[in-house]
Structure formats: C-alpha cells, structure tokens
Design a protein around this motif. Sequence first.
Motif, PDB file in Angstrom:
ATOM      1  N   VAL A  48       0.849  -1.204   0.000  1.00  0.00           N
ATOM      2  CA  VAL A  48       0.000   0.000   0.000  1.00  0.00           C
ATOM      3  C   VAL A  48       0.882   1.252   0.000  1.00  0.00           C
ATOM      4  O   VAL A  48       0.633   2.199  -0.762  1.00  0.00           O
ATOM      5  N   ALA A  49       1.928   1.238   0.822  1.00  0.00           N
ATOM      6  CA  ALA A  49       2.800   2.415   0.924  1.00  0.00           C
ATOM      7  C   ALA A  49       3.480   2.705  -0.411  1.00  0.00           C
ATOM      8  O   ALA A  49       3.585   3.864  -0.833  1.00  0.00           O
ATOM      9  N   ASP A  50       3.916   1.655  -1.132  1.00  0.00           N
ATOM     10  CA  ASP A  50       4.559   1.827  -2.450  1.00  0.00           C
ATOM     11  C   ASP A  50       3.611   2.489  -3.431  1.00  0.00           C
ATOM     12  O   ASP A  50       3.974   3.418  -4.151  1.00  0.00           O
ATOM     13  N   VAL A  51       2.377   1.997  -3.459  1.00  0.00           N
ATOM     14  CA  VAL A  51       1.392   2.524  -4.409  1.00  0.00           C
ATOM     15  C   VAL A  51       1.039   3.963  -4.040  1.00  0.00           C
ATOM     16  O   VAL A  51       0.993   4.849  -4.899  1.00  0.00           O
ATOM     17  N   HIS A  52       0.846   4.209  -2.753  1.00  0.00           N
ATOM     18  CA  HIS A  52       0.509   5.562  -2.296  1.00  0.00           C
ATOM     19  C   HIS A  52       1.624   6.547  -2.690  1.00  0.00           C
ATOM     20  O   HIS A  52       1.357   7.598  -3.278  1.00  0.00           O
ATOM     21  N   ALA A  53       2.873   6.163  -2.399  1.00  0.00           N
ATOM     22  CA  ALA A  53       4.008   7.062  -2.714  1.00  0.00           C
ATOM     23  C   ALA A  53       4.024   7.372  -4.212  1.00  0.00           C
ATOM     24  O   ALA A  53       4.237   8.515  -4.622  1.00  0.00           O
ATOM     25  N   GLY A  54       3.782   6.355  -5.034  1.00  0.00           N
ATOM     26  CA  GLY A  54       3.828   6.543  -6.491  1.00  0.00           C
ATOM     27  C   GLY A  54       2.705   7.441  -6.994  1.00  0.00           C
ATOM     28  O   GLY A  54       2.921   8.262  -7.891  1.00  0.00           O
ATOM     29  N   LEU A  55       1.519   7.296  -6.397  1.00  0.00           N
ATOM     30  CA  LEU A  55       0.370   8.082  -6.893  1.00  0.00           C
ATOM     31  C   LEU A  55       0.367   9.507  -6.358  1.00  0.00           C
ATOM     32  O   LEU A  55      -0.386  10.351  -6.836  1.00  0.00           O
ATOM     33  N   MET A  56       1.197   9.786  -5.364  1.00  0.00           N
ATOM     34  CA  MET A  56       1.285  11.147  -4.821  1.00  0.00           C
ATOM     35  C   MET A  56       2.307  12.000  -5.580  1.00  0.00           C
ATOM     36  O   MET A  56       2.404  13.193  -5.374  1.00  0.00           O
ATOM     37  N   ARG A  57       3.099  11.374  -6.441  1.00  0.00           N
ATOM     38  CA  ARG A  57       4.114  12.143  -7.175  1.00  0.00           C
ATOM     39  C   ARG A  57       3.484  12.990  -8.271  1.00  0.00           C
ATOM     40  O   ARG A  57       2.396  12.670  -8.752  1.00  0.00           O
ATOM     41  N   LYS A  58       4.254  14.041  -8.686  1.00  0.00           N
ATOM     42  CA  LYS A  58       3.780  14.889  -9.796  1.00  0.00           C
ATOM     43  C   LYS A  58       3.621  13.998 -11.041  1.00  0.00           C
ATOM     44  O   LYS A  58       2.571  13.978 -11.660  1.00  0.00           O
TER      45      LYS A  58
END
Length: 324
Positions: free
Chosen positions: A25-35
């Motif tokens: 979940v943390a990996d996906v969240h970090a990726g979707l929060m990027r510009k």
Amino acid sequence: MTNTATVKCDNILLHEVRTPAETLVADVHAGLMRKQKTLPAKYFYDKTGSELFDAITRLSEYYLTRTEITLLRQHVQEMAELLGTDSCLLELGSGSSIKIRLLLEAVRPRIYVPMDISREHLIDSAQQLASDYPWLTIHAACVDYSLSWEIPDFGPGRYNAFFPGSSIGNFEPGSAVKLLQQVRRLVGRNGGLLIGVDLKKDVSILENAYNDAQGVTADFNLNMLLHINRRLNADFEPENFRHKALYNEEEGRIEMHLECLTDHRVRVSGKSYTFAAGETIHTENSYKYSIDGFHRLAAQGGFAPLEVWVDPGGLFSIHYLTAS
Ligand code: AVI
C-alpha cells in the motif's frame, strides 16, 4: 531468512518471502502522490500478467526472447563450460522456466533455485520441471527480487546465477547496481552470472517491440490496474486509461505509461487520488545498454566480464560475468 516460510509442494520445496501488505500500500501511495504518477512494475505479474508476458515473448515485434533463445541454443556448450557442472544455479525472474531448459542438460546443476514474484506461475513451472528432470533438486523461491532477499544456505560448492530476458533493464541503473551487488554476495568469490541484456538500437525497432499490433502489451500494461484493484481493494477502471510506450533517447530506455482519458478519481485502500485527462502513470522502464555501458554497470555490481555473445543483427547480448 526473515518472514520466510518453507513448505513441500509435491516434487519441489517452496521458500516464500512475504512482503507485508502495508509495504504494498505504501509503495502505491508514494507513487500516486508524485507529480509524475508511477506504479511499481512488480504489479504486472499476477497470474494473468505472467500469462500476458508469455504471450508478449511470442510476438513477432518482441525480438528479445527469440534472439536470446537462439543465442542460448547456439552457445550452450561454451556457456556450460564457463558455468561448470554440479553448481547451485539460481535463476532470477524464472517465469515459465523455458530458457533454463536449454541449459539444464549441459550444466547439470546440483540444485536449481528458480525465483519469481508470481507464486502460482512459479509453482506450476517448477513442478513441471521437476517431473521432466527427475534427477534435479528444485528449491523454488517466491521472492520480490527488487527488494533485499536471502536464499537458504545450500552448503559449500560453486554458485551461479542466471538472469535472462534483460530484466536487469527494468531497474533504474542505481538499483540495478544494488541488485548485482546482492547477486554477487549470493554467488560468492568463485561465483558467476549469466545475464541477458537488450542492446541499444534503431528507435523504431524498440518502439514496435512495446507497441505490438495485437495489443498484447497494452493488455499487459492495463492488467496492472486490475491486479491492484484485487490486491489493494482499489477501483481503477481500465477503460479510463490507454497504453503508451516510447523510447526516451536521453535516458536510453523504453518507458511504458498508462495515459488517463478522462478526469476522475480512484480509491486505493481507502485513499482517494485525482486523475486528469492527459496525465500518465509511469509503469515501467526498460533500459537498453551498449556492451561497454553494461560492462561499466557490471563492474559497479562487483562483476568482471569474461565472455559476451551477440546475435549477427546486434539486437541482444548474453554476458558471462565472474565475481571480481
Ligand atoms: C521483463 N522485461 C524484461 C520486459 C521488458 O522488455 O522490459 C517487460 C515488458 N514490458 C513490456 N513488454 C515486455
């Protein structure tokens, strides 16, 4: 090994390193929060994704697999001499274990350790191999080799790794070096690595390989969203995205993206993300190397080149590297 379970699965032993759900979940969240939104390429490989990837390897546009297989067939004896018999042979990203079949009779390893992230695919192919090669001891390892992992200690003797398919190209150069260093630690001072590496070439050949006419690569790219829906309780609608692949000359890599077709929101594990029409999720990089460029990378990973085989068209290379 931490977080590892070992079980007997019919004719093979299965070692499983579990990645905690929170990490996913943390990996996906970090990726979707990027510009520039990203999703980890490991989500390509559920059962459907692995089958789609197998279909990609049979496409006329995807020259990588057939060229590598031809090189393996042509040079198997030379490769076997370098690898030596009776070693412990680890295969990273073993998938359907098709290529290893070309080496097994010539190399006759003491133990074969296929490693893959796709559990069902790994078990099916390892069990099939075990029944086709009854003399072979197989320890299958279900691991995410993009993370730090260990394998059980298989005792003294020679260790070799086999990393075909140019999967090293799916790692950022810095991560590729870390992965090579980890393989170097596993194979030890007398160990070696037989590795397939896709070469830089005409952009149209590269771009066609990732934009096939039948749309199999598009399905493979979009399937990632369905996998995330299932795994992380998300509500991606694949119809809201389209596949896009292009060569980034400056970075020397094919980039795959999912381009968003409409403004909308998506929920993943209880969090909501906004998507705008035209923006993309960057899903994969596939770096292409020159022979010298790859040797420089290998040197940083603790390996020295001993032999390299390239097809007459200069499309693909297989390197045998020894621990330096
Ligand atoms: C697994 N890997 C080497 C493939 C590649 O060519 O980078 C994955 C792939 N992506 C799209 N087509 C194939």
